[in-house]
Design a protein around this motif. Structure first.
Motif, PDB file in Angstrom:
ATOM      1  N   VAL A   6      32.621  47.093  44.050  1.00 33.84           N
ATOM      2  CA  VAL A   6      32.883  46.743  42.649  1.00 33.84           C
ATOM      3  C   VAL A   6      31.809  47.383  41.772  1.00 33.84           C
ATOM      4  O   VAL A   6      30.667  46.928  41.762  1.00 33.84           O
ATOM      5  CB  VAL A   6      32.875  45.214  42.429  1.00 33.84           C
ATOM      6  N   PRO A   7      32.134  48.451  41.031  1.00 36.79           N
ATOM      7  CA  PRO A   7      31.163  49.012  40.091  1.00 36.79           C
ATOM      8  C   PRO A   7      31.095  48.155  38.826  1.00 36.79           C
ATOM      9  O   PRO A   7      32.111  47.606  38.389  1.00 36.79           O
ATOM     10  CB  PRO A   7      31.739  50.404  39.788  1.00 36.79           C
ATOM     11  N   THR A   8      29.901  48.029  38.255  1.00 37.36           N
ATOM     12  CA  THR A   8      29.736  47.190  37.070  1.00 37.36           C
ATOM     13  C   THR A   8      28.803  47.839  36.064  1.00 37.36           C
ATOM     14  O   THR A   8      27.941  48.642  36.409  1.00 37.36           O
ATOM     15  CB  THR A   8      29.150  45.810  37.432  1.00 37.36           C
ATOM     16  N   TYR A   9      28.956  47.421  34.809  1.00 34.37           N
ATOM     17  CA  TYR A   9      27.992  47.732  33.755  1.00 34.37           C
ATOM     18  C   TYR A   9      28.217  46.758  32.600  1.00 34.37           C
ATOM     19  O   TYR A   9      29.276  46.773  31.971  1.00 34.37           O
ATOM     20  CB  TYR A   9      28.111  49.175  33.259  1.00 34.37           C
ATOM     21  N   ASN A  10      27.252  45.898  32.374  1.00 36.47           N
ATOM     22  CA  ASN A  10      27.325  44.890  31.305  1.00 36.47           C
ATOM     23  C   ASN A  10      28.637  44.104  31.366  1.00 36.47           C
ATOM     24  O   ASN A  10      29.389  44.031  30.401  1.00 36.47           O
ATOM     25  CB  ASN A  10      27.157  45.546  29.930  1.00 36.47           C
ATOM     26  N   GLU A  11      28.890  43.513  32.517  1.00 39.33           N
ATOM     27  CA  GLU A  11      30.154  42.799  32.759  1.00 39.33           C
ATOM     28  C   GLU A  11      29.936  41.294  32.951  1.00 39.33           C
ATOM     29  O   GLU A  11      30.701  40.645  33.656  1.00 39.33           O
ATOM     30  CB  GLU A  11      30.838  43.373  34.004  1.00 39.33           C
ATOM     31  N   GLU A  12      28.933  40.723  32.302  1.00 39.37           N
ATOM     32  CA  GLU A  12      28.642  39.311  32.527  1.00 39.37           C
ATOM     33  C   GLU A  12      29.808  38.398  32.127  1.00 39.37           C
ATOM     34  O   GLU A  12      29.953  37.309  32.674  1.00 39.37           O
ATOM     35  CB  GLU A  12      27.384  38.881  31.784  1.00 39.37           C
ATOM     36  N   SER A  13      30.656  38.842  31.221  1.00 36.88           N
ATOM     37  CA  SER A  13      31.784  38.006  30.793  1.00 36.88           C
ATOM     38  C   SER A  13      32.975  38.104  31.742  1.00 36.88           C
ATOM     39  O   SER A  13      33.899  37.286  31.657  1.00 36.88           O
ATOM     40  CB  SER A  13      32.229  38.386  29.373  1.00 36.88           C
ATOM     41  N   ASN A  14      32.973  39.077  32.647  1.00 37.45           N
ATOM     42  CA  ASN A  14      34.127  39.297  33.531  1.00 37.45           C
ATOM     43  C   ASN A  14      33.818  39.174  35.017  1.00 37.45           C
ATOM     44  O   ASN A  14      34.699  38.826  35.806  1.00 37.45           O
ATOM     45  CB  ASN A  14      34.711  40.700  33.284  1.00 37.45           C
ATOM     46  N   ILE A  15      32.592  39.481  35.411  1.00 32.91           N
ATOM     47  CA  ILE A  15      32.299  39.660  36.825  1.00 32.91           C
ATOM     48  C   ILE A  15      32.488  38.389  37.643  1.00 32.91           C
ATOM     49  O   ILE A  15      32.926  38.445  38.800  1.00 32.91           O
ATOM     50  CB  ILE A  15      30.855  40.223  37.014  1.00 32.91           C
ATOM     51  N   GLU A  16      32.208  37.228  37.064  1.00 34.80           N
ATOM     52  CA  GLU A  16      32.323  36.009  37.856  1.00 34.80           C
ATOM     53  C   GLU A  16      33.768  35.737  38.256  1.00 34.80           C
ATOM     54  O   GLU A  16      34.047  35.377  39.401  1.00 34.80           O
ATOM     55  CB  GLU A  16      31.752  34.808  37.106  1.00 34.80           C
ATOM     56  N   GLY A  17      34.702  35.915  37.321  1.00 35.07           N
ATOM     57  CA  GLY A  17      36.112  35.706  37.660  1.00 35.07           C
ATOM     58  C   GLY A  17      36.578  36.646  38.748  1.00 35.07           C
ATOM     59  O   GLY A  17      37.308  36.249  39.665  1.00 35.07           O
ATOM     60  N   CYS A  18      36.155  37.900  38.662  1.00 32.45           N
ATOM     61  CA  CYS A  18      36.519  38.890  39.682  1.00 32.45           C
ATOM     62  C   CYS A  18      35.971  38.492  41.043  1.00 32.45           C
ATOM     63  O   CYS A  18      36.701  38.466  42.046  1.00 32.45           O
ATOM     64  CB  CYS A  18      35.996  40.264  39.273  1.00 32.45           C
ATOM     65  N   LEU A  19      34.673  38.169  41.104  1.00 30.28           N
ATOM     66  CA  LEU A  19      34.047  37.875  42.388  1.00 30.28           C
ATOM     67  C   LEU A  19      34.502  36.533  42.954  1.00 30.28           C
ATOM     68  O   LEU A  19      34.564  36.370  44.178  1.00 30.28           O
ATOM     69  CB  LEU A  19      32.529  37.919  42.254  1.00 30.28           C
ATOM     70  N   GLN A  20      34.823  35.584  42.092  1.00 35.95           N
ATOM     71  CA  GLN A  20      35.391  34.325  42.585  1.00 35.95           C
ATOM     72  C   GLN A  20      36.716  34.579  43.283  1.00 35.95           C
ATOM     73  O   GLN A  20      36.989  34.024  44.355  1.00 35.95           O
ATOM     74  CB  GLN A  20      35.580  33.345  41.439  1.00 35.95           C
ATOM     75  N   SER A  21      37.546  35.431  42.683  1.00 33.41           N
ATOM     76  CA  SER A  21      38.842  35.736  43.298  1.00 33.41           C
ATOM     77  C   SER A  21      38.668  36.502  44.606  1.00 33.41           C
ATOM     78  O   SER A  21      39.416  36.295  45.560  1.00 33.41           O
ATOM     79  CB  SER A  21      39.731  36.521  42.323  1.00 33.41           C
ATOM     80  N   LEU A  22      37.670  37.363  44.672  1.00 22.28           N
ATOM     81  CA  LEU A  22      37.401  38.091  45.915  1.00 22.28           C
ATOM     82  C   LEU A  22      36.831  37.175  46.988  1.00 22.28           C
ATOM     83  O   LEU A  22      37.033  37.407  48.181  1.00 22.28           O
ATOM     84  CB  LEU A  22      36.427  39.234  45.654  1.00 22.28           C
ATOM     85  N   SER A  23      36.132  36.147  46.580  1.00 25.39           N
ATOM     86  CA  SER A  23      35.547  35.214  47.543  1.00 25.39           C
ATOM     87  C   SER A  23      36.569  34.218  48.066  1.00 25.39           C
ATOM     88  O   SER A  23      36.316  33.542  49.072  1.00 25.39           O
ATOM     89  CB  SER A  23      34.386  34.460  46.886  1.00 25.39           C
ATOM     90  N   ASN A  24      37.714  34.125  47.407  1.00 27.86           N
ATOM     91  CA  ASN A  24      38.745  33.151  47.779  1.00 27.86           C
ATOM     92  C   ASN A  24      39.958  33.857  48.373  1.00 27.86           C
ATOM     93  O   ASN A  24      41.092  33.666  47.937  1.00 27.86           O
ATOM     94  CB  ASN A  24      39.156  32.343  46.544  1.00 27.86           C
ATOM     95  N   GLN A  25      39.713  34.677  49.379  1.00 27.05           N
ATOM     96  CA  GLN A  25      40.788  35.429  50.025  1.00 27.05           C
ATOM     97  C   GLN A  25      41.366  34.648  51.207  1.00 27.05           C
ATOM     98  O   GLN A  25      40.776  33.691  51.696  1.00 27.05           O
ATOM     99  CB  GLN A  25      40.274  36.783  50.481  1.00 27.05           C
ATOM    100  N   SER A  26      42.524  35.078  51.667  1.00 31.71           N
ATOM    101  CA  SER A  26      43.230  34.364  52.730  1.00 31.71           C
ATOM    102  C   SER A  26      42.643  34.617  54.111  1.00 31.71           C
ATOM    103  O   SER A  26      42.983  33.928  55.062  1.00 31.71           O
ATOM    104  CB  SER A  26      44.716  34.749  52.726  1.00 31.71           C
TER     105      SER A  26
END
Length: 232
Positions: A6-26
């Motif tokens: 996951v590449p990022t740059y100044n994504e504090e408003s978005n990154i948590e939702g993305c990583l939460q969804s990646l952490s909750n995989q089947s």
């Protein structure tokens, strides 16, 4: 193992939702790793990412393609998947990627996108983009892969030379080289929820034009000319 970059740059408003969804995989968390490659953000992006990711570090290569390359080089997985920090990932995404590579001929797998933001305009824009992707795939004329929803077989990714560090179109351009090494496959059920913020900022048609122009222009670079052998 599957490595998700996951590449990022100044994504504090978005990154948590993305990583939460990646952490909750089947699939079990032990079967995949999450790597965040940050462009030296000035906000809390890295601080937030460290709560979820296995590895967080500042990129050393240029542009988003370089960030993906840095992540791939630091990864452990036989499969390397990429997405973006402003995407939301369905719970079966990593499992579908693993299933897609059960065919040994597949060297790259990619999917489609749905809008995060509400509104019929956004749905129509991405429906057109998805239709364009399907058309290119089934006619073998263009592989409209997106860095937010694609995966590679590790050995082939490095053999192809990884991503080019260009301004745009790197995700389309790499498919031109990957298909010389094996099958580039579209899975219509492999989907991510995609932020429309760049489409809103630049316009859908302009964004598509820039990606295609840079991709076609990049294809003339002698440095990236490969064998004429192709797999359909």
């Amino acid at each position: 193992m599957i490595s998700v970059i996951v590449p990022t740059y100044n994504e504090e408003s978005n990154i948590e939702g993305c990583l939460q969804s990646l952490s909750n995989q089947s699939i079990p968390r032990s079967e995949y790793e999450i790597i965040v490659v940050d462009g030296n953000s000035k906000d809390r992006t890295r601080e937030i990412a460290e709560k979820y990711a296995d590895l967080v570090f500042i990129q050393t290569s240029k542009k988003v393609g370089g960030a993906r390359n840095d992540g791939a080089e630091a990864s452990k997985g036989e499969i390397i998947a990429t997405t973006d920090a402003d995407c939301i990932i369905p719970r079966d995404w990593i499992a579908r990627i693993g299933k897609g590579f059960s065919d040994p001929a597949v060297v790259q797998l990619y999917g489609l996108v749905e809008p995060i933001e509400p509104g019929i305009r956004h749905k129509i824009s991405l429906a057109l983009a998805n239709a364009f992707s399907r058309l290119g795939y089934y006619t073998h004329t263009l592989y409209y892969t997106l860095g937010c929803n694609t995966a590679f077989r590790r050995e082939a990714f490095f053999e192809a030379g990884m991503y080019r560090t260009i301004d745009a179109g790197d995700d389309l351009e790499i498919a031109r080289r990957m298909r010389l090494l094996g099958r580039v496959k579209l899975d219509g059920k492999l989907r991510v929820k995609f932020s429309m913020r760049r489409y809103v900022q630049f316009g859908t048609l302009k964004s598509l034009y820039e990606w295609l122009y840079i991709t076609i222009k990049g294809g003339d670079d002698e440095k990236y000319q490969y064998s004429k052998r192709e797999y359909k």
